[in-house]
Design a protein around this motif. Structure first.
Motif: not given
Length: 333
Positions: A76-86, A105-108
């Motif tokens: 499904e097309p949704r905005p992206l959110c990246f969860i980045i481990f340190y 336009h993604s969230k980080i």
């Protein structure tokens, strides 16, 4: 229903694959345990980014690997959110700026599961540039109270999924108290607690790593790993065989460690030197005992430990990484 598709740049350590297992496999979540999944490319990547090699001679082109990471398609097309481990940031490959350029336009969200001051950038040994991370990401999460306050970032406990261990060689050896950890800067305190518990007649299972030979004692209740890897399922079997989990923080630590999460998740009593535990939403005097020094340990609490006994914190469901995603969605627009 989540508003975002999540790409988690995670860890290959089986602890974290266990901790995030509630959401790994969801249609809107892709969890990367390492930068490159292909075995051949992964080998080349490990050589190219090897810290020792790059300390001797810096191999150019490491940032080009960013173009092979996290190429994910969602149903499904949704905005992206990246969860980045340190650790992905510490690789010093410009991963955050690359994501910003490729997915503007993604969230980080950057998460620290260890003390910030205990980490340095690979190759350069430079300290973590928290101001840069805060500027380039939407928000930063620390699993340590003091770090969150010190750096002006967000606190959240480590997410944790509750599943039975899959270790096949189950042991019937039950003990009163279980501890596992690296010596780090706390070996003296670990051993002082060990002797204290022994004086009170408790049965123990201590597993220690990175202990110098001249600091070791001979005891059938202490195992020194010496590079031997203990699988996380083996660790969980030891948790299940104990009546109480011992937590001893490294100096400066204030967050709830994995030991605390295991105690809550699997219903084991907790003996801890973390003063912040009394602020925890799951805190109960019947389940948790705080001590500053070994001489402070509550003898009455020790006498109530029963190997294998289950206690209920009424909180384990709230540890789930599903709740962590809800927390993220409530903090980003």
């Amino acid at each position: 229903m989540y508003r975002y598709n999540y790409i988690i740049l995670g860890s290959g350590w089986d602890l974290y694959r266990h901790a995030y297992s509630d959401i790994i496999g969801l249609s809107n979540v892709k969890y990367y345990k390492r930068p490159v999944e292909n075995h051949v490319l992964n080998l080349i990547h490990r050589i190219h980014t090897n810290q020792l090699i790059n300390t001797i001679v810096s191999i150019p082109g490491k940032k080009w690997w960013n173009y092979l990471y996290y190429n994910t398609k969602f149903d499904e097309p949704r905005p992206l959110c990246f969860i980045i481990f340190y650790d992905w940031y510490l690789m010093n490959n410009g991963v955050i700026s690359h994501i910003r350029a490729k997915y503007p336009h993604s969230k980080i969200v950057v998460v620290f599961s260890d003390l910030v001051d205990a980490k340095v950038m690979r190759y350069t040994n430079a300290p973590v540039d928290m101001e840069y991370i805060k500027k380039e990401s939407d928000f930063v999460v620390s699993f340590d109270f003091k770090d969150a306050e010190k750096y002006g970032i967000v606190y959240h406990n480590v997410p944790y999924s509750v599943h039975e261990p899959k270790f096949e060689n189950k042991s019937d050896k039950n003990v009163d108290v279980y501890f596992i950890g690296q010596a780090k800067d706390r070996l003296e305190k670990i051993m002082d607690v060990f002797y204290c518990l022994k004086r009170h007649g408790l049965s123990l299972n201590f597993i220690l790593s990175n202990v110098p030979e001249d600091k070791r004692i001979v005891s059938n209740e202490i195992t020194y790993l010496d590079g031997i890897k203990l699988s996380y399922d083996e660790n969980l079997q030891n948790v299940k065989n104990a009546g109480c989990i011992l937590e001893i923080l490294q100096k400066g630590g204030t967050g709830y460690t994995v030991r605390t999460l295991e105690a809550v998740a699997y219903g084991r009593k907790l003996l801890t030197d973390n003063s912040y535990i009394m602020q925890a939403p799951f805190y109960s005097q019947s389940c948790v005992s705080f001590f500053r020094n070994p001489n402070d340990i509550d003898v009455g609490f020790l006498s109530g430990i029963v190997p294998g006994e289950t206690v209920d914190y009424h909180y384990k469901e709230k540890l789930s990484p599903k709740e962590f995603l809800n927390f993220i969605e409530s903090n980003i627009s």
